[in-house]
Design a protein around this motif. Sequence first.
Motif, PDB file in Angstrom:
ATOM      1  N   SER A   8      -4.929  12.089  -6.245  1.00  0.00           N
ATOM      2  CA  SER A   8      -4.852  11.106  -5.408  1.00  0.00           C
ATOM      3  C   SER A   8      -4.608  10.920  -3.918  1.00  0.00           C
ATOM      4  O   SER A   8      -3.873  11.706  -3.694  1.00  0.00           O
ATOM      5  N   LEU A   9      -4.165   9.441  -3.238  1.00  0.00           N
ATOM      6  CA  LEU A   9      -3.588   9.285  -2.102  1.00  0.00           C
ATOM      7  C   LEU A   9      -2.629  10.305  -1.753  1.00  0.00           C
ATOM      8  O   LEU A   9      -2.387  10.859  -0.549  1.00  0.00           O
ATOM      9  N   ARG A  10      -1.673   9.984  -2.238  1.00  0.00           N
ATOM     10  CA  ARG A  10      -0.551   9.917  -2.447  1.00  0.00           C
ATOM     11  C   ARG A  10      -0.613  11.457  -2.775  1.00  0.00           C
ATOM     12  O   ARG A  10       0.858  12.348  -1.860  1.00  0.00           O
ATOM     13  N   GLU A  11      -1.200  12.276  -3.467  1.00  0.00           N
ATOM     14  CA  GLU A  11      -1.424  13.919  -3.235  1.00  0.00           C
ATOM     15  C   GLU A  11      -1.734  14.517  -2.392  1.00  0.00           C
ATOM     16  O   GLU A  11      -1.429  15.863  -1.804  1.00  0.00           O
ATOM     17  N   ALA A  13      -1.426  13.172   0.454  1.00  0.00           N
ATOM     18  CA  ALA A  13      -0.272  12.877   1.679  1.00  0.00           C
ATOM     19  C   ALA A  13       0.536  14.010   1.122  1.00  0.00           C
ATOM     20  O   ALA A  13       1.424  14.565   2.454  1.00  0.00           O
ATOM     21  N   VAL A  14       1.002  14.289   0.578  1.00  0.00           N
ATOM     22  CA  VAL A  14       1.764  15.858   0.358  1.00  0.00           C
ATOM     23  C   VAL A  14       1.368  16.801   0.586  1.00  0.00           C
ATOM     24  O   VAL A  14       1.990  17.514   1.395  1.00  0.00           O
TER      25      VAL A  14
END
Length: 236
Positions: A8-11, A13-14
């Motif tokens: 995902s985009l969140r993953e 970003a992390v």
Amino acid sequence: MFSPEGPSLRELAVQAFSSVERGYDLLAPKFDHTPYRTSDRILDATSAALRPFGPFDDGLDVCCGTGAGLRVLRPLCRGRVTGVDFSAGMLAEARRAHPDAEWIRVDARRPPFAAEFDLAVSFGAFGHFLATDRPALFTGVHRALRSGGLFAFPVFAPPRISSRSYWVPAGFDAAMRIRNAVWRPPFVMYYRTFPLRAVRAELTAAGFTVRTTVLPGFGRRPDGAPYARLVVARKD
């Protein structure tokens, strides 16, 4: 850009705000569902181009990730096949997919081998090395190979400056340099820091005799130059 099974985009970003090692540990379970995994088309073209040089005995995948390079090494090597990477997460995925190969966690600039392999390959990893790291990387691969052994990897011609394909990686590299200037730990991933002329000179300095061969099927630029070549460096 990604399949539904990808990160995902969140993953992402992390990952982007982690170190290279930690970032790839996080990405590893979904890595094969991203565009970062070397395509079978490139792997198969590399295998076909190397076939006339073989067969080989033992093979080494440098910065192996989840083990895609075994698609090249398995048909060409009669002996053991070994992959090295510094991401424990990537190696765990490689072990699950290919339990019959040998997987070793190691810094590719300091591999613990001496004259143990006849063929070494690498795919999609060189953007994680600064130019100052490449001599140690190439020297380590040279030391790992037996006399007459080959180190091979594909390279692609730079796109025209007027094309989107030129400016997207250029923009990514600029963003990465800004990120690394203001955030720690650094995440080393650059697309435009591997010029063939400099790489050829560094391989020669490490003790290789270097040639290139065209990878067919990838077309040619308007000036007639091939888009894809395989660098074949032989240990003298």
